[in-house]
Design an enzyme around this catalytic site. Structure first.
Site, PDB file in Angstrom:
ATOM      1  CG  LEU A 180      -2.223   0.840   1.012  1.00  0.00           C
ATOM      2  CD1 LEU A 180      -3.106   0.248  -0.077  1.00  0.00           C
ATOM      3  CD2 LEU A 180      -3.007   0.939   2.320  1.00  0.00           C
ATOM      4  N   GLY A 181       1.798   1.286  -0.977  1.00  0.00           N
ATOM      5  CA  GLY A 181       2.564   2.503  -1.219  1.00  0.00           C
ATOM      6  C   GLY A 181       1.761   3.430  -2.122  1.00  0.00           C
ATOM      7  CB  SER A 193       2.115  -2.711   3.590  1.00  0.00           C
ATOM      8  OG  SER A 193       1.422  -2.166   4.693  1.00  0.00           O
ATOM      9  NE  ARG A 194       8.470  -2.399   3.877  1.00  0.00           N
ATOM     10  CZ  ARG A 194       9.414  -1.574   3.446  1.00  0.00           C
ATOM     11  NH1 ARG A 194      10.684  -1.889   3.604  1.00  0.00           N
ATOM     12  NH2 ARG A 194       9.096  -0.427   2.883  1.00  0.00           N
ATOM     13  CB  ILE A 253       0.673  -3.567 -12.323  1.00  0.00           C
ATOM     14  CG1 ILE A 253      -0.077  -3.322 -11.002  1.00  0.00           C
ATOM     15  CG2 ILE A 253      -0.325  -3.828 -13.441  1.00  0.00           C
ATOM     16  CD1 ILE A 253       0.696  -2.713  -9.906  1.00  0.00           C
ATOM     17  NE  ARG A 275      10.568  -4.388 -11.171  1.00  0.00           N
ATOM     18  CZ  ARG A 275      10.034  -3.278 -11.657  1.00  0.00           C
ATOM     19  NH1 ARG A 275       8.760  -3.284 -12.055  1.00  0.00           N
ATOM     20  NH2 ARG A 275      10.741  -2.169 -11.748  1.00  0.00           N
ATOM     21  CD  GLU A 289       9.252  -7.600 -17.822  1.00  0.00           C
ATOM     22  OE1 GLU A 289       9.837  -6.554 -18.185  1.00  0.00           O
ATOM     23  OE2 GLU A 289       8.346  -7.601 -16.994  1.00  0.00           O
ATOM     24  CG  HIS A 325       7.290  -3.975 -17.509  1.00  0.00           C
ATOM     25  ND1 HIS A 325       8.348  -4.600 -16.897  1.00  0.00           N
ATOM     26  CD2 HIS A 325       6.924  -2.960 -16.669  1.00  0.00           C
ATOM     27  CE1 HIS A 325       8.618  -3.997 -15.739  1.00  0.00           C
ATOM     28  NE2 HIS A 325       7.759  -2.987 -15.593  1.00  0.00           N
TER      29      HIS A 325
END
Length: 311
Positions: free
Chosen positions: A149-150, A171-172, A227, A229, A258, A276
């Site tokens: 959740l950045g 998240s962390r 979306i 990695r 890729e 990408h």
């Protein structure tokens, strides 16, 4: 004295004049051959490097660039930049965190809509002269899980809220500034989600956070969108689940090797694939290059950079 930037990225050429107008000289090396030649023959001229996460910069390359003081990464991810080698040399590393978040979030939602509503298959059927009608899920009151959740995850959450979905996240650590439901682990997030969107950076710390157990927890009615990695998801486990009906569908903008995409993914009709491009829009490209210029100008003026990355 004019500073020289080695440009390894291949997708923002239209906006590189922003750097030139800011007083920087550019060496363009967007292919592996050009990159190797530039490092080998012009390494002594180079003061800064512009790259992106999957392209990175290796310890060997850093060692061959004695004058480099700053590495600027387009986009949020920097997984292939050798941060330890940079730190050992006292090289500053920056990224573009948050700059392309609206574009990435738009693409994530577009993938989710296309996947769940079966848009590619419906389009193909009409083009074949068919009139194929399939009942597909709606979005209201569904549970969407966001891994990370950045800035991108928050932008996705805001868009999902507009579809009347319940937003869960992992998240962390829990965020104190949101009302969304926090899940303590990626497995718990998958268990409590109908749709799962991966929006966390890559790298060793997040490798296979979505593993077989999480995929199975998402279940045969669940959909996953990535979306971020490819390394965050266990690709083999995901493909097996897609092939055997243990996962309803996947929409992917990122891949492990890729531009190579596994044939198994390309053969599935419950998968949507894009090359990408989530972070690519005129607005995002312009703003990303402007952020690079701002970081370079700050660095060479002896001021703190705007978006530092630490190992």
């Amino acid at each position: 004295m004019t500073k020289t930037v080695l440009v390894l990225v291949e997708s923002v050429n239209e906006y590189l004049p922003i750097l030139e107008d800011s007083g920087f000289r550019l060496i363009l090396a967007p292919t592996p051959a050009m990159r190797a030649e530039a490092v080998a023959t012009r390494g002594g001229e180079i003061d800064a490097v512009l790259t992106r996460g999957p392209l990175g910069l290796t310890a060997e390359e850093i060692g061959a660039l004695p004058g480099v003081g700053i590495i600027c990464v387009i986009g949020a991810g920097y997984e292939q930049v050798d941060l330890l080698a940079a730190e050992a040399r006292g090289i500053t590393v920056t990224n573009g965190a948050g700059v392309n978040a609206p574009s990435v979030a738009d693409h994530a939602m577009a993938l989710l809509l296309a996947l769940v509503r079966d848009i590619p298959q419906a389009d193909a059927s009409v083009r074949r002269g068919e009139w194929r009608k399939v009942t597909r899920p709606s979005f209201a009151n569904k549970r969407i899980g966001i891994l990370g959740l950045g800035s991108v995850g928050m932008a996705i959450a805001r868009r999902a809220s507009g579809f009347d979905m319940q937003v869960n996240y992992h998240s962390r650590s829990p965020r104190q500034d949101v009302d969304f439901h926090y899940c303590a682990t990626p497995l718990a997030l998958a268990t409590e989600s109908d749709f799962l969107i991966v929006a966390t950076p890559g790298g060793g710390a997040t490798r296979h956070l979505i593993d077989k157990a999480a995929i199975d927890a998402l279940g045969p009615q669940g959909f996953v969108v990535n979306i971020a990695r490819a390394s965050v998801i266990d690709t083999e486990a995901m493909i097996d689940a897609l092939q055997h009906g243990r996962l309803a569908g996947a929409a992917l903008d990122v891949f492990d090797d890729e531009p190579q995409v596994p044939d198994a993914l390309k053969s599935l009709n419950n998968v949507v694939l894009t090359p990408h491009v989530a972070g690519l829009s005129p607005e995002a490209s312009r703003d990303t290059v402007q952020m690079v210029a701002n970081n370079l100008l700050a660095f060479y003026a002896g001021k703190p950079v705007l978006t530092p990355v630490h190992s």
